[in-house]
Design a protein around this motif. Structure first.
Motif, PDB file in Angstrom:
ATOM      1  N   GLY A  48       0.809  -1.210   0.000  1.00 28.32           N
ATOM      2  CA  GLY A  48       0.000   0.000   0.000  1.00 28.32           C
ATOM      3  C   GLY A  48       0.843   1.262   0.000  1.00 28.32           C
ATOM      4  N   THR A  49       2.094   1.146  -0.460  1.00 30.94           N
ATOM      5  CA  THR A  49       3.021   2.277  -0.429  1.00 30.94           C
ATOM      6  C   THR A  49       2.502   3.463  -1.235  1.00 30.94           C
ATOM      7  OG1 THR A  49       4.755   0.587  -0.430  1.00 30.94           O
ATOM      8  CG2 THR A  49       5.459   2.892  -0.615  1.00 30.94           C
ATOM      9  N   VAL A  50       2.209   3.220  -2.517  1.00 26.77           N
ATOM     10  CA  VAL A  50       1.780   4.313  -3.405  1.00 26.77           C
ATOM     11  C   VAL A  50       0.457   4.909  -2.920  1.00 26.77           C
ATOM     12  CG1 VAL A  50       1.096   4.898  -5.769  1.00 26.77           C
ATOM     13  CG2 VAL A  50       3.025   3.359  -5.376  1.00 26.77           C
ATOM     14  N   VAL A 121       3.089   1.089   7.342  1.00 27.71           N
ATOM     15  CA  VAL A 121       1.891   0.389   6.860  1.00 27.71           C
ATOM     16  C   VAL A 121       2.243  -1.069   6.592  1.00 27.71           C
ATOM     17  CG1 VAL A 121       0.100   0.274   5.083  1.00 27.71           C
ATOM     18  CG2 VAL A 121       0.948   2.497   5.849  1.00 27.71           C
ATOM     19  N   VAL A 122       1.448  -1.956   7.154  1.00 28.10           N
ATOM     20  CA  VAL A 122       1.679  -3.393   7.007  1.00 28.10           C
ATOM     21  C   VAL A 122       0.451  -4.039   6.360  1.00 28.10           C
ATOM     22  CG1 VAL A 122       0.852  -3.886   9.362  1.00 28.10           C
ATOM     23  CG2 VAL A 122       2.401  -5.490   8.242  1.00 28.10           C
ATOM     24  N   ARG A 123       0.694  -5.056   5.542  1.00 27.26           N
ATOM     25  CA  ARG A 123      -0.380  -5.714   4.790  1.00 27.26           C
ATOM     26  C   ARG A 123      -0.262  -7.228   4.928  1.00 27.26           C
ATOM     27  NH1 ARG A 123      -1.101  -5.202  -1.845  1.00 27.26           N
ATOM     28  NH2 ARG A 123      -3.301  -5.857  -1.951  1.00 27.26           N
ATOM     29  N   ASN A 124      -1.384  -7.899   4.862  1.00 24.90           N
ATOM     30  CA  ASN A 124      -1.421  -9.355   4.857  1.00 24.90           C
ATOM     31  C   ASN A 124      -0.353  -9.891   3.888  1.00 24.90           C
ATOM     32  OD1 ASN A 124      -2.060 -12.007   4.049  1.00 24.90           O
ATOM     33  ND2 ASN A 124      -4.250 -11.704   4.346  1.00 24.90           N
ATOM     34  N   PRO A 125       0.597 -10.696   4.382  1.00 23.50           N
ATOM     35  CA  PRO A 125       1.728 -11.106   3.539  1.00 23.50           C
ATOM     36  C   PRO A 125       1.340 -11.962   2.339  1.00 23.50           C
ATOM     37  CG  PRO A 125       1.724 -12.311   5.611  1.00 23.50           C
ATOM     38  CD  PRO A 125       0.698 -11.234   5.749  1.00 23.50           C
ATOM     39  N   LYS A 126       0.211 -12.641   2.416  1.00 21.21           N
ATOM     40  CA  LYS A 126      -0.220 -13.432   1.248  1.00 21.21           C
ATOM     41  C   LYS A 126      -0.634 -12.500   0.110  1.00 21.21           C
ATOM     42  CE  LYS A 126      -1.616 -17.405   4.013  1.00 21.21           C
ATOM     43  NZ  LYS A 126      -2.700 -18.286   4.474  1.00 21.21           N
ATOM     44  N   ASP A 127      -1.315 -11.413   0.448  1.00 19.46           N
ATOM     45  CA  ASP A 127      -1.659 -10.427  -0.578  1.00 19.46           C
ATOM     46  C   ASP A 127      -0.414  -9.689  -1.074  1.00 19.46           C
ATOM     47  OD1 ASP A 127      -4.395 -10.869  -0.837  1.00 19.46           O
ATOM     48  OD2 ASP A 127      -4.919  -9.491   0.773  1.00 19.46           O
ATOM     49  N   VAL A 128       0.547  -9.452  -0.173  1.00 18.33           N
ATOM     50  CA  VAL A 128       1.823  -8.836  -0.572  1.00 18.33           C
ATOM     51  C   VAL A 128       2.512  -9.726  -1.610  1.00 18.33           C
ATOM     52  CG1 VAL A 128       4.160  -8.242   0.204  1.00 18.33           C
ATOM     53  CG2 VAL A 128       2.183  -7.568   1.581  1.00 18.33           C
ATOM     54  N   MET A 189      -7.298   0.382   6.392  1.00 19.69           N
ATOM     55  CA  MET A 189      -7.455   1.494   5.461  1.00 19.69           C
ATOM     56  C   MET A 189      -8.508   1.178   4.409  1.00 19.69           C
ATOM     57  SD  MET A 189      -3.396   2.430   5.145  1.00 19.69           S
ATOM     58  CE  MET A 189      -3.542   3.476   3.691  1.00 19.69           C
ATOM     59  N   LYS A 190      -8.543  -0.069   3.957  1.00 25.63           N
ATOM     60  CA  LYS A 190      -9.559  -0.477   2.977  1.00 25.63           C
ATOM     61  C   LYS A 190     -10.953  -0.465   3.594  1.00 25.63           C
ATOM     62  CE  LYS A 190      -9.546  -1.999  -0.645  1.00 25.63           C
ATOM     63  NZ  LYS A 190      -9.784  -1.331  -1.945  1.00 25.63           N
ATOM     64  N   LYS A 191     -11.044  -0.916   4.838  1.00 28.81           N
ATOM     65  CA  LYS A 191     -12.358  -1.023   5.500  1.00 28.81           C
ATOM     66  C   LYS A 191     -12.944   0.336   5.833  1.00 28.81           C
ATOM     67  CE  LYS A 191     -12.430  -5.427   7.984  1.00 28.81           C
ATOM     68  NZ  LYS A 191     -12.215  -6.004   9.323  1.00 28.81           N
ATOM     69  N   ASP A 192     -12.105   1.249   6.304  1.00 26.19           N
ATOM     70  CA  ASP A 192     -12.601   2.554   6.753  1.00 26.19           C
ATOM     71  C   ASP A 192     -11.546   3.612   6.462  1.00 26.19           C
ATOM     72  OD1 ASP A 192     -13.693   4.751   7.991  1.00 26.19           O
ATOM     73  OD2 ASP A 192     -14.290   3.679   9.813  1.00 26.19           O
ATOM     74  N   LEU A 193     -11.523   4.084   5.225  1.00 23.90           N
ATOM     75  CA  LEU A 193     -10.501   5.021   4.789  1.00 23.90           C
ATOM     76  C   LEU A 193     -10.589   6.337   5.566  1.00 23.90           C
ATOM     77  CD1 LEU A 193      -8.186   5.780   2.937  1.00 23.90           C
ATOM     78  CD2 LEU A 193      -9.843   6.296   1.134  1.00 23.90           C
ATOM     79  N   ARG A 194     -11.794   6.794   5.826  1.00 21.99           N
ATOM     80  CA  ARG A 194     -11.953   8.071   6.524  1.00 21.99           C
ATOM     81  C   ARG A 194     -11.334   8.023   7.927  1.00 21.99           C
ATOM     82  NH1 ARG A 194     -15.003  12.637   5.819  1.00 21.99           N
ATOM     83  NH2 ARG A 194     -15.241  13.887   7.706  1.00 21.99           N
ATOM     84  N   SER A 195     -11.604   6.951   8.660  1.00 21.35           N
ATOM     85  CA  SER A 195     -11.014   6.816  10.001  1.00 21.35           C
ATOM     86  C   SER A 195      -9.490   6.793   9.929  1.00 21.35           C
ATOM     87  CB  SER A 195     -11.516   5.540  10.683  1.00 21.35           C
ATOM     88  OG  SER A 195     -12.851   5.698  11.061  1.00 21.35           O
ATOM     89  N   PHE A 248       1.094   0.141 -12.298  1.00 23.96           N
ATOM     90  CA  PHE A 248       1.661   0.177 -10.949  1.00 23.96           C
ATOM     91  C   PHE A 248       0.580  -0.190  -9.933  1.00 23.96           C
ATOM     92  CE2 PHE A 248       5.826   1.695  -9.533  1.00 23.96           C
ATOM     93  CZ  PHE A 248       5.699   1.524  -8.181  1.00 23.96           C
ATOM     94  N   LEU A 249      -0.586   0.410 -10.089  1.00 18.14           N
ATOM     95  CA  LEU A 249      -1.730   0.070  -9.243  1.00 18.14           C
ATOM     96  C   LEU A 249      -2.564  -0.975  -9.975  1.00 18.14           C
ATOM     97  CD1 LEU A 249      -2.694   3.686  -8.123  1.00 18.14           C
ATOM     98  CD2 LEU A 249      -1.480   1.979  -6.783  1.00 18.14           C
ATOM     99  N   ARG A 250      -2.721  -2.146  -9.402  1.00 18.86           N
ATOM    100  CA  ARG A 250      -3.374  -3.234 -10.122  1.00 18.86           C
ATOM    101  C   ARG A 250      -4.814  -3.429  -9.658  1.00 18.86           C
ATOM    102  NH1 ARG A 250      -3.854  -8.944  -9.868  1.00 18.86           N
ATOM    103  NH2 ARG A 250      -3.171  -8.835  -7.704  1.00 18.86           N
ATOM    104  N   LYS A 251      -4.998  -4.026  -8.464  1.00 22.44           N
ATOM    105  CA  LYS A 251      -6.346  -4.314  -7.968  1.00 22.44           C
ATOM    106  C   LYS A 251      -6.688  -3.559  -6.694  1.00 22.44           C
ATOM    107  CE  LYS A 251      -7.961  -8.870  -9.472  1.00 22.44           C
ATOM    108  NZ  LYS A 251      -8.310 -10.224  -8.978  1.00 22.44           N
ATOM    109  N   GLY A 252      -5.742  -3.525  -5.777  1.00 22.56           N
ATOM    110  CA  GLY A 252      -5.982  -2.825  -4.525  1.00 22.56           C
ATOM    111  C   GLY A 252      -7.039  -3.475  -3.659  1.00 22.56           C
ATOM    112  N   THR A 253      -7.065  -4.810  -3.662  1.00 23.26           N
ATOM    113  CA  THR A 253      -8.097  -5.512  -2.900  1.00 23.26           C
ATOM    114  C   THR A 253      -7.495  -6.233  -1.691  1.00 23.26           C
ATOM    115  OG1 THR A 253      -7.841  -7.462  -4.296  1.00 23.26           O
ATOM    116  CG2 THR A 253      -9.554  -5.892  -4.918  1.00 23.26           C
ATOM    117  N   VAL A 254      -8.392  -6.762  -0.874  1.00 23.72           N
ATOM    118  CA  VAL A 254      -8.004  -7.594   0.266  1.00 23.72           C
ATOM    119  C   VAL A 254      -8.447  -9.019  -0.037  1.00 23.72           C
ATOM    120  CG1 VAL A 254      -8.429  -8.054   2.710  1.00 23.72           C
ATOM    121  CG2 VAL A 254      -8.188  -5.694   1.913  1.00 23.72           C
TER     122      VAL A 254
END
Length: 292
Positions: A48-50, A121-128, A189-195, A248-254
């Motif tokens: 989620g760097t970019v 920022v850390v992300r589920n390693p399988k999605d990484v 961040m995906k679940k609640d971007l505003r928060s 560079f930005l592909r799907k951006g999903t969880v």
């Protein structure tokens, strides 16, 4: 299977890209002069760097929010270890925004006085892993490994850019008291971007109006960013990316890992990573798959 030296070299136990940085430059980072107003976004690649760079830029730069600035993301958020444009960072006005994939032990000494801010920022390693695999096909600076199973074994062994995911995440978490740091997960961040935006503003001491927060949230949605060439790194020179193979930005999903990994591969991944992941003070979201 070792990584090709054309694409990766090791520096103090971490893999870097050879034609984008050097041992001499990395050596110089230890004494890199830190300002109290500096902000460092630190991630393991493909976490989620970019996306977060865009959010930080929108929080700090009104011109980014209202569209009056034509600056690319690389001009707004500078890479610490890959000074691609040979920019004089010391001459840049404050507050400076930096992005980095370095492990905790390679950051400038001045960051440890706990005044400048670090956002990790850390992300589920399988999605990484899956994101990394697809990105290696479009990036001309990374070795393309066609077989996903072979690529996964490299990832599990840490023979990829930024080395082992577990070491990177554990290192920053276990040394968090050395830094003025905020941890966020890609999934929250995906679940609640505003928060997440409000949490960032609070940590960074940025007071935005409700309307400005709304603008940040709106423009930081994945689809808006993917449509903006300044936010999607589409200004990169042709020697960096093959855009015929993807963006560079592909799907951006969880949860996209479930579309890629076989049952056996998932079990293999868990056998290597699960024990250490369960000791981390964060909980990953493994099961939702949303396109928002």
């Amino acid at each position: 299977m070792q990584p090709d030296e054309k694409y990766l070299f090791t520096y103090k136990g971490c893999y870097f890209q050879p034609d984008l940085t050097s041992v001499e430059y990395l050596d110089s980072l230890e004494d890199f002069e830190i300002r109290d107003s500096d902000v460092f976004l630190v991630t393991y690649p493909k976490s989620g760097t970019v996306w977060t760079e865009n959010i930080l830029s929108l929080i700090y730069h009104e011109g980014h929010r209202d569209g009056s600035e034509k600056l690319t993301l690389l001009d707004r958020v500078m890479s610490l270890e890959y000074n691609i444009g040979n920019v004089d960072y010391a001459s840049r006005p404050s507050p400076r925004l930096f992005a980095s994939h370095v492990p905790y032990y390679l950051v400038p000494k001045g960051l440890r006085n706990r005044r400048a801010k670090v956002v990790y920022v850390v992300r589920n390693p399988k999605d990484v892993l899956v994101s990394y695999y697809h990105f290696s096909k479009t990036s001309l600076k990374l070795e393309e490994v066609e077989d996903f199973g072979i690529f996964m074994e490299r990832f599990l062994a840490g023979k990829v850019l930024a080395s082992l995911w577990l070491d990177h995440v554990e290192g920053w978490y276990s040394h968090r008291d050395d830094f003025n740091i905020l941890f966020l997960t890609y999934e929250e961040m995906k679940k609640d971007l505003r928060s997440s935006v409000l949490k960032l503003c609070n940590f960074l001491g940025r007071r935005l109006t409700e309307k400005e927060v709304d603008a940040v949230v709106d423009q930081a949605t994945f689809n808006k960013m993917k449509a903006d060439p300044r936010a999607n790194y589409e200004f990169m020179p042709p020697e960096f990316m093959d855009y015929s193979k993807g963006h560079f930005l592909r799907k951006g999903t969880v949860g996209d890992w479930k579309n890629m990994m076989t049952v056996a591969q998932n079990e293999r991944f868990d056998s290597v990573f699960k024990e250490r992941i369960e000791k981390l003070p964060i909980k990953f979201c493994w099961d939702i798959n949303e396109e928002s």
